[in-house]
Design a protein around this motif. Sequence first.
Motif, PDB file in Angstrom:
ATOM      1  N   GLN A  24       0.941  -1.267  -0.080  1.00 31.16           N
ATOM      2  CA  GLN A  24       0.112   0.059   0.452  1.00 31.16           C
ATOM      3  C   GLN A  24       0.466   1.105   0.148  1.00 31.16           C
ATOM      4  O   GLN A  24       0.444   2.073  -0.165  1.00 31.16           O
ATOM      5  CB  GLN A  24      -0.836   0.290   1.115  1.00 31.16           C
ATOM      6  N   VAL A  25       2.590   1.091   0.671  1.00 24.77           N
ATOM      7  CA  VAL A  25       2.947   2.291   0.893  1.00 24.77           C
ATOM      8  C   VAL A  25       3.010   3.074  -1.260  1.00 24.77           C
ATOM      9  O   VAL A  25       3.492   3.773  -1.469  1.00 24.77           O
ATOM     10  CB  VAL A  25       4.477   1.898   1.212  1.00 24.77           C
ATOM     11  N   ARG A  26       3.287   2.550  -1.607  1.00 19.61           N
ATOM     12  CA  ARG A  26       3.569   2.507  -3.637  1.00 19.61           C
ATOM     13  C   ARG A  26       2.382   3.520  -3.462  1.00 19.61           C
ATOM     14  O   ARG A  26       2.104   4.496  -4.613  1.00 19.61           O
ATOM     15  CB  ARG A  26       3.696   1.739  -4.332  1.00 19.61           C
ATOM     16  N   GLN A  27       1.161   2.837  -3.610  1.00 19.89           N
ATOM     17  CA  GLN A  27      -0.366   3.790  -3.491  1.00 19.89           C
ATOM     18  C   GLN A  27      -0.337   4.842  -3.219  1.00 19.89           C
ATOM     19  O   GLN A  27      -1.304   5.149  -3.740  1.00 19.89           O
ATOM     20  CB  GLN A  27      -1.332   2.847  -3.358  1.00 19.89           C
ATOM     21  N   GLN A  28       0.474   5.233  -2.049  1.00 21.89           N
ATOM     22  CA  GLN A  28       0.136   6.336  -1.401  1.00 21.89           C
ATOM     23  C   GLN A  28       0.880   7.968  -2.187  1.00 21.89           C
ATOM     24  O   GLN A  28       0.607   8.566  -2.009  1.00 21.89           O
ATOM     25  CB  GLN A  28       0.715   6.568  -0.488  1.00 21.89           C
ATOM     26  N   ILE A  29       1.816   7.011  -3.287  1.00 22.63           N
ATOM     27  CA  ILE A  29       2.897   7.994  -3.880  1.00 22.63           C
ATOM     28  C   ILE A  29       2.508   8.208  -5.798  1.00 22.63           C
ATOM     29  O   ILE A  29       1.893   7.622  -5.932  1.00 22.63           O
ATOM     30  CB  ILE A  29       4.415   7.253  -3.671  1.00 22.63           C
ATOM     31  N   ASP A  30       2.303   9.577  -5.453  1.00 23.80           N
ATOM     32  CA  ASP A  30       1.817   9.965  -6.773  1.00 23.80           C
ATOM     33  C   ASP A  30       3.181   9.881  -8.363  1.00 23.80           C
ATOM     34  O   ASP A  30       4.688  10.241  -7.485  1.00 23.80           O
ATOM     35  CB  ASP A  30       1.464  11.435  -7.052  1.00 23.80           C
ATOM     36  N   PRO A  31       2.495   9.470  -9.509  1.00 22.67           N
ATOM     37  CA  PRO A  31       4.049   9.324 -10.158  1.00 22.67           C
ATOM     38  C   PRO A  31       4.529  11.113 -10.084  1.00 22.67           C
ATOM     39  O   PRO A  31       4.391  11.328 -10.506  1.00 22.67           O
ATOM     40  CB  PRO A  31       3.092   8.969 -11.476  1.00 22.67           C
ATOM     41  N   GLY A  32       6.224  10.571 -10.415  1.00 21.40           N
ATOM     42  CA  GLY A  32       6.808  11.256 -10.683  1.00 21.40           C
ATOM     43  C   GLY A  32       8.556  10.815 -10.078  1.00 21.40           C
ATOM     44  O   GLY A  32       8.126   9.889  -9.434  1.00 21.40           O
ATOM     45  N   ASP A  33       9.273  11.465 -10.366  1.00 23.38           N
ATOM     46  CA  ASP A  33      10.190  11.584  -9.471  1.00 23.38           C
ATOM     47  C   ASP A  33      10.819  12.571  -8.380  1.00 23.38           C
ATOM     48  O   ASP A  33      10.240  13.765  -8.348  1.00 23.38           O
ATOM     49  CB  ASP A  33      11.525  12.696 -10.685  1.00 23.38           C
ATOM     50  N   TYR A  34      11.259  12.091  -6.806  1.00 25.18           N
ATOM     51  CA  TYR A  34      11.475  12.393  -5.896  1.00 25.18           C
ATOM     52  C   TYR A  34      12.720  12.582  -5.359  1.00 25.18           C
ATOM     53  O   TYR A  34      13.593  11.563  -6.170  1.00 25.18           O
ATOM     54  CB  TYR A  34      10.782  11.418  -5.220  1.00 25.18           C
ATOM     55  N   GLU A  35      13.720  13.518  -4.658  1.00 25.60           N
ATOM     56  CA  GLU A  35      15.078  12.953  -3.978  1.00 25.60           C
ATOM     57  C   GLU A  35      13.743  12.880  -3.025  1.00 25.60           C
ATOM     58  O   GLU A  35      13.398  13.506  -1.599  1.00 25.60           O
ATOM     59  CB  GLU A  35      15.036  14.184  -4.145  1.00 25.60           C
ATOM     60  N   VAL A  36      14.981  11.916  -1.956  1.00 25.71           N
ATOM     61  CA  VAL A  36      14.116  11.325  -1.039  1.00 25.71           C
ATOM     62  C   VAL A  36      16.323  11.300   0.004  1.00 25.71           C
ATOM     63  O   VAL A  36      16.935  10.937  -0.604  1.00 25.71           O
ATOM     64  CB  VAL A  36      14.184  10.023  -0.553  1.00 25.71           C
ATOM     65  N   ASP A  37      15.956  11.921   1.240  1.00 32.44           N
ATOM     66  CA  ASP A  37      16.950  11.564   2.303  1.00 32.44           C
ATOM     67  C   ASP A  37      16.380  11.690   3.658  1.00 32.44           C
ATOM     68  O   ASP A  37      15.566  11.896   4.077  1.00 32.44           O
ATOM     69  CB  ASP A  37      17.803  13.478   2.377  1.00 32.44           C
ATOM     70  N   THR A  38      16.818  10.293   3.792  1.00 36.15           N
ATOM     71  CA  THR A  38      16.050  10.350   4.820  1.00 36.15           C
ATOM     72  C   THR A  38      16.352   8.688   6.679  1.00 36.15           C
ATOM     73  O   THR A  38      17.708   7.933   5.986  1.00 36.15           O
ATOM     74  CB  THR A  38      14.470   9.160   5.365  1.00 36.15           C
TER      75      THR A  38
END
Length: 143
Positions: A24-38
């Motif tokens: 379900q995690v994937r379904q919560q993110i809209d299509p696109g390119d993201y920068e991630v820092d965590t």
Amino acid sequence: MPTTPANLNPLEHLALSKVDLPKQVRQQIDPGDYEVDTVVRIRGSIGVGADYVQTVSAAVPWRDLFLAALAEIDPRRRRTFVGEYLRASEAGQPAEVNVEALAEEVHGLCAAILGTSERVCAGKTRAHLKVEALEAAVLEEVA
């Protein structure tokens, strides 16, 4: 393309690969390119089994084998055989042919013709892991 951080040891790499996130995690993110820092912490246990040897035999081409066998039967007998088998199947009755014994015999013949091989398989891995965020993720959509 996945990257392999140089500062992780093999056990940490294995733990990272075994983290199972809900689909379900994937379904919560809209299509696109993201920068991630965590920053995350993975805690739990991992069990690694011993390597083992597996005997592999060639797959039996059942459909081709069945069609070749039917081709060897004269047309009249072939229609009778197929008709009787279908009627028995529809009536829920066992066929006169012992399918399990025939399948076992065919597997043996195919293994004799096609051969078998042994390969070493990596031991099974069991993981019971939890992931917790230590710093909130920074998600920015890249334009």
